[in-house]
Design an enzyme around this catalytic site. Sequence first.
Site, mmCIF file in Angstrom:
data_model
loop_
_atom_site.group_PDB
_atom_site.id
_atom_site.type_symbol
_atom_site.label_atom_id
_atom_site.label_comp_id
_atom_site.label_asym_id
_atom_site.label_seq_id
_atom_site.Cartn_x
_atom_site.Cartn_y
_atom_site.Cartn_z
ATOM 1 C CG PHE A 143 -9.711 -9.687 11.614
ATOM 2 C CD1 PHE A 143 -8.443 -10.068 12.059
ATOM 3 C CD2 PHE A 143 -9.972 -9.741 10.258
ATOM 4 C CE1 PHE A 143 -7.474 -10.505 11.167
ATOM 5 C CE2 PHE A 143 -9.013 -10.176 9.354
ATOM 6 C CZ PHE A 143 -7.756 -10.559 9.817
ATOM 7 C CD GLN A 144 -7.398 -7.390 7.966
ATOM 8 O OE1 GLN A 144 -8.296 -7.117 7.185
ATOM 9 N NE2 GLN A 144 -6.237 -7.894 7.585
ATOM 10 C CD GLU A 190 -1.741 -2.374 1.629
ATOM 11 O OE1 GLU A 190 -0.538 -2.630 1.876
ATOM 12 O OE2 GLU A 190 -2.671 -3.190 1.818
ATOM 13 C CE LYS A 212 -17.295 -6.447 4.062
ATOM 14 N NZ LYS A 212 -16.634 -7.743 4.255
#
Lengths: 182, 618
Positions: free
Chosen positions: B164-165, B102, B214
């Site tokens: 998570f993440q 990235e 998300k």
Amino acid sequence: MRNTLSILVANEPGELSRIVGLFSARGYNIETITVGTTLEEGWSRCTIVTEGDDSVIEQILKQCARLARVREAKSVTKLPHIEREMALIDVNAKTPADRQEIKNLVDIFRAKVVDISHDRMILEASGNKEKVDRFIGLLESFQLNEVARTGYVAINRLTADTRSADTPVRMSAKHEQAAVNT
Amino acid sequence: MMSKLKTIQKKAVIRKEGGLFDFSGTEIMRDAASVTAAGEDTTGSSEDTADKPMRGAEILVRGLIRNGVDKIFGLPGGAVLHIYDELWRFRDEITHYLVRHEQGAVHAAEGYARATGKVGAALVTSGPGATNAITGIATAYMDSIPLVVITGQVPLPVIGTDAFQEVDTFGLTLPIVKHSYLVRDVRDLAAIIDEAFHIAASGKPGPVVIDVPKDITAQICEEPRTKFARVFADDVPPAADEAILDTITDRLINAERPIFYVGGGIVTSGASDDLMKVVELLQAPVTPTLMGLGGFPTAHKLSLGMLGMHGTYAANMGVSEADLLVAVGVRFDDRVTGKLATFASQAEIIHIDIDPSNIGKVKQPHISLVSDAKSALQRIATKLESREGAALNAGKAKREEWWKKLRAWLDSVPFGCKYSETEINPQQVIEELHRITQGVAIIVTDVGQHQMWAAQFYPFKRSRQWITSGGLGTMGFGLPAAMGAQLACPDKTVVAVVGDGGFQMTNQEIITAIQYKIPLKVLIMNNGYLGMVRQWQEMFYDRAYSEVDLSISPDFVKLAEAYGALGLRAKIPSELAEVLEKGLAHDGVTIMDIVVSKEENVFPIIPAGQDTRNMILK
Ligand SMILES: Cc1ncc(C[n+]2csc(CCOP(=O)(O)OP(=O)(O)O)c2C)c(N)n1
């Protein structure tokens, strides 16, 4: 030098962190910070009291003014202004004599008794820094249990014309468009 | 401090406009839909119009397209799957370049932005995707490069639960963005994107981060809210008042020893021609900073060459003896000023910059003007033209002595390049590169000695011909940034000049260039050391070469071949021209490993924090 800064910022999550970050990035301590809504929907006024020499304060104000959600950033210190803080004070009051003495102080300082038990009192005081400091100082001899202070809010006096643009202390960076250092 | 400043410009006070701010996202979206309706069947654009309720991911991708993005650099992950799904549908309108790390995505977007002045775009996932992007965001922030970086985020309901993440991207990037958003309502998304592009590009440009949970990308938006932003961040300062321009014009005409110190602001605002006009009318000398290179042609007779730590003797001496320093689009960086107390100590300082917080940040100017460089110089040129020829000529006559002095300095210490039979000297590599590319290539560098030699030995002709990480000094910037620049300028030769150290920080992007047939040219200045650090150790730490040895490195030619690129190597001077010619002529990715003398140093050098007159010349 002690400076009181007044910043008009959008009432959105994260915007306060952006302002506070400008201070911490320079290693500057914020003595007090208060934020509250204004008459205009969606806008908050943030009052920050900090120590720092003028050039650094000017720099921080300019950087504040640069933030997308800040509409105005100024130091109110240079113009006549009114500054107030409120404190809630939990103090021991074990004997009738103590209670009476504390009540006298409350009257002198135009404070209020907001809660009481058989051996403690909670007082509410407001005023400028000196007054609140002094009130708390005098109560120390009774033994303080806890003090909660709000930090300062400030506003310029009516006699201080903040509207004329040539007032040099208007420190909003956006106002200092061009200048000749004389 | 402030009380000494007399505000001349009374009417021009800007208090930013407040209240509700309408970006009218729906209007523009409808336009976009009618334009895209002519698309092909299999892609998103033709299937539907923008009027129907759509999910966040589609709003986002349409928003990018609406704001002119046709290339985006990124790498997918869980949090951005919906967005990638839409990118797939819209692949005819927006090309996604899959980087391998990235950091490369953001540098490539920067390279694109730096080469064109347009806003670069990058897309990364949450957590590690976002943290990998941070170096690039900080690099763009320090050099005021317009970017919109979209980061995925865990769904809103789990934010703050160490999901998570999950990482607090908004918080992590706060000090290195011009502005940022955490999208909390899908109805705001369209307007956020529009505003993000506006903020990134307006005023003093900079990176803007949009953190998109998300669930927002999956939600259907029945009706977008356009009136959400509560302040119009209009960074354009008002036109300067006549009085201050007259004052500046007077000073310029009458100065005996003026010098123009110009920086990245000239490049950003496209002020090269206006600068040229002003200094030609005055016959005044110009010295650009590292970021200002190209903003004024290096070979021009009024140019003194670069200013600062590794700048020319003439430029640095000139500034210390000038009686008028005209600082335009610069920020008095410590790599330029050296010891602040003695910097331009004889000069009256005029500082013109678009960022009010740059004025007086490190050096208090005598006269300041908050303005973009272009409009300020344009108006100064007009003022100069309106003055009598006799006055202008009298001024020029006053400066003849000054020019004698400057010329003597220029002649006494030219940039030196040694030539030998056995070893290739790094400076010679840049000279050859300049000759072979006829001085018109876009040069993108990494950070280190090679960067300074490229700055010194490649005379730039125009703005945006020179792309480098100035403020942050990010090793690993060069290769991916060159990739972005090459995509932005397909008809131009783009050369990444990198060190053997920095090359190894982001060389994974070679495969990206191969995959998308980006004919990138990489020139490795291979000295077997972390050269710039070795130089400091040699000069200031008694030659204690602590952890700078890179003699154990991969075979770069074989590495190139492993990637499917053309790999070439030059070890002796007689091989240099041929390798460069062949490598640059190749229609594809070339990696040129140029083995140069190991312990060559960059001169002149002003030791950090010292008076610029204490230059070490060799
Ligand atoms: C990411 C990063 N890490 C460390 C540094 C410190 N640094 C500056 S120049 C340099 C050496 C660069 O070596 P190389 O890439 O071989 O180029 P050279 O100086 O030899 O031309 C280093 C380590 C940096 N600028 N960036």
